[in-house]
Design an enzyme around this catalytic site. Structure first.
Site, PDB file in Angstrom:
ATOM      1  N   TYR A  86      -7.923  14.246  -9.914  1.00 57.59           N
ATOM      2  CA  TYR A  86      -6.999  13.465 -10.729  1.00 57.59           C
ATOM      3  C   TYR A  86      -5.972  14.366 -11.401  1.00 57.59           C
ATOM      4  O   TYR A  86      -4.760  14.106 -11.356  1.00 57.59           O
ATOM      5  CB  TYR A  86      -7.783  12.676 -11.773  1.00 57.59           C
ATOM      6  CG  TYR A  86      -6.945  11.745 -12.603  1.00 57.59           C
ATOM      7  CD1 TYR A  86      -6.379  10.601 -12.049  1.00 57.59           C
ATOM      8  CD2 TYR A  86      -6.706  11.999 -13.959  1.00 57.59           C
ATOM      9  CE1 TYR A  86      -5.598   9.744 -12.806  1.00 57.59           C
ATOM     10  CE2 TYR A  86      -5.941  11.147 -14.725  1.00 57.59           C
ATOM     11  CZ  TYR A  86      -5.385  10.018 -14.146  1.00 57.59           C
ATOM     12  OH  TYR A  86      -4.612   9.178 -14.899  1.00 57.59           O
ATOM     13  N   ASP A 101       0.879  -1.170   0.000  1.00 55.58           N
ATOM     14  CA  ASP A 101       0.000   0.000   0.000  1.00 55.58           C
ATOM     15  C   ASP A 101       0.914   1.216   0.000  1.00 55.58           C
ATOM     16  O   ASP A 101       1.551   1.525   1.013  1.00 55.58           O
ATOM     17  CB  ASP A 101      -0.887  -0.018   1.249  1.00 55.58           C
ATOM     18  CG  ASP A 101      -1.746   1.230   1.385  1.00 55.58           C
ATOM     19  OD1 ASP A 101      -1.626   2.154   0.549  1.00 55.58           O
ATOM     20  OD2 ASP A 101      -2.540   1.300   2.342  1.00 55.58           O
TER      21      ASP A 101
END
Length: 261
Positions: free
Chosen positions: A167, A64
């Site tokens: 984004y 992660d």
């Protein structure tokens, strides 16, 4: 840098552009660590790379990228298998599309913006700082080089569409971080580049209806098709092997400039 025999870390390597990059580096003789949050897929990709290019050339590491303990454990596992990495390919990332004012008139959820930035920007920086700290202690190679790292941005960093604030911002920050990080790491002989891909035939893209894919491909000036993950992987490998590429952001998009929507 000659890729042959060196250790490489690839994030997001269990699918899409990351998987293609891991396979290309292994084909060129690198010892590849397949880092991904999805361990089952990472193990499958690593096993397939090993079967194709030789046992021991790939190791799967659950990772992660937003969690320092997880990244440190993944790097430690990769180092135990292959030695300290000289190559880092930051490919892991997530997307999002939220208008600031929603259809019901409410504000976009802040949690969504934070989640995207946390993965795409902070996660990439997290892996890069830990990689660089280890790589900086390696012996120097030709031209005094020790290693190279690459970020994966997007054409959305320059041509963000409606709803892509999170984004586009996260990818734009990667673009903005490229040169100062290259300057920062120059003293350690570590190069830094970024690739900004356009529309590629990734598994996520291929989930869209064929008519939608065809329409997206038609928006690309030339060649009028979706990019191939292998083309991304080949550019990533070239960045490693071309020692004069540093501090640069390269668009890989067939001359695409995204419309507002």
């Amino acid at each position: 840098m000659n890729i042959q025999g060196h250790a490489a870390l690839v994030t997001g390597a269990a699918s899409g552009l990351g998987e293609a990059t891991a396979r290309e580096l292994a084909r060129l003789g690198a010892k590849v660590a397949v880092l991904d949050v999805n361990m089952a897929l990472a193990e499958k990709v690593a096993a397939d790379i090993g079967a194709q290019f030789g046992n021991g050339c790939a190791v799967a590491c659950q990772c992660d990228i937003t969690n320092t303990e997880s990244v440190s454990a993944a790097i430690a596992k990769a180092t135990a298998a292959h030695g300290t990495a000289r190559v880092l390919m930051n490919v892991a990332g997530i997307g999002s599309a939220k208008r600031i004012v929603q259809k019901d008139g409410s504000a976009a959820p802040l949690e969504d913006f934070v989640r995207v930035v946390n993965v795409n920007l902070i996660g990439a920086y997290n892996v890069s700082r830990l990689f660089a700290a280890a790589c900086a202690h390696l012996d120097r190679l030709e031209d005094g080089e020790r290693g190279v790292l690459m970020f994966t941005a997007s054409v959305a960093a320059f041509d963000g569409q409606v709803g892509q604030q999170a984004y586009s911002a996260s990818k734009g920050w990667l673009v903005g971080m490229t040169l100062p990080m290259a300057r920062d790491l120059a003293q350690h002989g570590i190069r830094v580049c970024t690739v900004a891909p356009g529309l590629f035939a990734t598994p996520l893209m291929q989930q869209l209806p064929e008519a939608v894919q065809a329409s997206l491909a038609a928006s690309i000036p030339f060649p009028q098709r979706l990019g191939k993950p292998q083309e991304f992987a080949e550019l990533a490998a070239h960045i490693v092997s071309n020692g004069h590429l540093n501090g640069e952001v390269i668009r890989l998009d067939g001359a695409l400039r995204m419309a507002p929507r």
